[in-house]
Design a protein around this motif. Structure first.
Motif, short mmCIF file in Angstrom:
data_model
loop_
_atom_site.label_atom_id
_atom_site.label_comp_id
_atom_site.label_asym_id
_atom_site.label_seq_id
_atom_site.Cartn_x
_atom_site.Cartn_y
_atom_site.Cartn_z
N ILE A 1 0.79 -1.37 -0.02
CA ILE A 1 0.00 -0.08 0.07
C ILE A 1 1.04 1.17 -0.06
O ILE A 1 1.97 1.27 0.68
CB ILE A 1 -0.82 0.06 1.30
CG1 ILE A 1 -1.76 1.21 1.27
CG2 ILE A 1 -0.47 -0.04 2.54
CD1 ILE A 1 -2.98 1.16 2.43
N ARG A 2 0.79 2.11 -0.82
CA ARG A 2 1.41 3.41 -1.02
C ARG A 2 0.76 4.49 -0.30
O ARG A 2 -0.39 4.76 -0.54
CB ARG A 2 1.91 3.77 -2.44
CG ARG A 2 2.50 5.12 -2.68
CD ARG A 2 2.89 5.18 -4.11
NE ARG A 2 3.87 6.00 -4.45
CZ ARG A 2 3.64 7.26 -5.15
NH1 ARG A 2 2.41 7.53 -5.52
NH2 ARG A 2 4.42 8.29 -5.19
N THR A 3 1.41 5.09 0.74
CA THR A 3 0.83 6.13 1.76
C THR A 3 1.37 7.24 1.51
O THR A 3 2.75 7.77 1.33
CB THR A 3 1.13 5.62 3.18
OG1 THR A 3 0.54 4.44 3.28
CG2 THR A 3 0.47 6.65 4.10
N LEU B 1 -9.83 7.93 0.60
CA LEU B 1 -9.71 6.48 -0.08
C LEU B 1 -10.59 6.63 -1.38
O LEU B 1 -11.51 6.84 -1.44
CB LEU B 1 -10.72 5.52 0.94
CG LEU B 1 -10.30 5.47 2.38
CD1 LEU B 1 -11.22 4.59 3.14
CD2 LEU B 1 -9.02 5.02 2.45
N HIS B 2 -9.85 6.23 -2.35
CA HIS B 2 -9.86 6.29 -3.67
C HIS B 2 -10.87 5.14 -4.35
O HIS B 2 -11.02 3.98 -3.38
CB HIS B 2 -8.79 6.54 -4.78
CG HIS B 2 -7.83 5.30 -4.76
ND1 HIS B 2 -8.29 4.03 -5.45
CD2 HIS B 2 -6.77 4.90 -4.07
CE1 HIS B 2 -7.24 3.40 -5.19
NE2 HIS B 2 -6.38 3.46 -4.23
N GLY B 3 -11.54 5.45 -5.34
CA GLY B 3 -12.35 4.33 -5.98
C GLY B 3 -11.76 3.31 -6.58
O GLY B 3 -10.58 3.48 -7.06
N ASP C 1 -2.45 4.94 -2.42
CA ASP C 1 -2.57 3.95 -3.62
C ASP C 1 -2.85 2.75 -3.05
O ASP C 1 -1.81 1.96 -2.67
CB ASP C 1 -1.25 4.17 -4.58
CG ASP C 1 -1.30 5.52 -5.09
OD1 ASP C 1 -2.20 6.06 -5.51
OD2 ASP C 1 -0.03 5.69 -5.47
N LEU C 2 -4.15 2.05 -3.23
CA LEU C 2 -4.50 0.92 -2.66
C LEU C 2 -3.90 -0.16 -3.50
O LEU C 2 -3.58 -0.22 -4.58
CB LEU C 2 -5.98 0.76 -2.22
CG LEU C 2 -6.46 1.86 -1.33
CD1 LEU C 2 -7.97 1.63 -1.21
CD2 LEU C 2 -5.84 1.40 0.04
#
Length: 250
Positions: free
Chosen positions: A14-16, A33-35, A60-61
């Motif tokens: 996971i990119r934070t 939180l993106h879709g 970036d999940l």
């Protein structure tokens, strides 16, 4: 802005991205939180504005943006769990959690299973409308929306979708379709703001109003003239709605 990339073979990266507050007296932490198919880029403008009043954390999940694809399909619960672990590592405390589109599902699931991590819940363009619970109907709505988004928003979405790739997009869109947003929201104990663009064909007015009614403490904000990707196309109005919601007594 700081970046962190973490993960193992068992738990994909996971990119934070963390933006410190520019305020003299910092306010809340905002978690974005993106879709499905998108990345932190959809929130770049909103993050910049919200950082004027508080710390901003976005991601970036796994499987989106530059992060590698997991080796199996992921559920909404999987995404919420990896966000939960990262927020615990960051020690954010109760945060204003903002989820856009499928990210609204991640936000709901986070709030249900780790209520202490959340102070307020903001659902922007939430999916999936229970009256349109097929991938075909969702695709038609997406195409209708994309054709009339501003050109810079169209470009942002197109780049992220190309990076995601159609196979992973469709895999995770199935998880999005199957998540019961309308029943899950009843298990949230936090104040909930449902935000929609006035011309959003995916999260229509009736659907958003029904979600607000199902939440124990829900309300709706409509952004005039905007569509589904309102967090990018009209970030200033979304930020105003979020900040007003956070300071309004319950």
């Amino acid at each position: 802005m700081s970046h962190r990339r973490a993960g193992t073979t068992a738990a994909p990266a996971i990119r934070t991205l963390s933006v410190p507050s520019a305020a003299v007296h910092p306010g809340p932490t905002y978690v974005l939180l993106h879709g499905v198919g998108l990345s932190h880029r959809s929130f770049t403008r909103l993050a910049r504005i919200l950082s004027l009043s508080g710390r901003v954390v976005s991601f970036d999940l796994p499987g989106f943006g530059p992060t590698p694809k997991p080796d199996r399909p992921w559920s909404v619960e999987d995404y919420a769990a990896v966000v939960r672990a990262e927020l615990a590592r960051l020690q954010t405390g109760p945060a204003v959690v903002v989820g856009h589109s499928m990210g609204a599902q991640f936000a709901i699931e986070l709030a249900r299973h780790d209520p202490d991590a959340v102070s307020h819940l903001v659902l922007v363009g939430p999916v999936v409308n229970a009256a349109k619970r097929t991938l075909r109907e969702q695709t038609v709505g997406l195409l209708r929306d994309s054709a009339l988004e501003p050109p810079d928003t169209q470009a942002m979405v197109a780049i992220d979708y190309l990076r995601c790739g159609m196979p992973w997009f469709l895999t995770e869109a199935a998880a999005m379709r199957d998540y019961p947003t309308e029943s899950a929201i009843a298990g949230v104990r936090h104040p909930v703001l449902v935000v929609r663009g006035e011309n959003d064909p995916i999260a229509d007015a009736d659907w958003c109003a029904s979600l607000a009614r199902r939440a124990p403490d829900g309300r709706v904000a409509t952004i005039p003239g905007s569509r589904h990707n309102v967090v990018h196309s009209n970030a200033a109005a979304v930020a105003d709605a979020i900040r007003a919601f956070v300071v309004t007594p319950r």
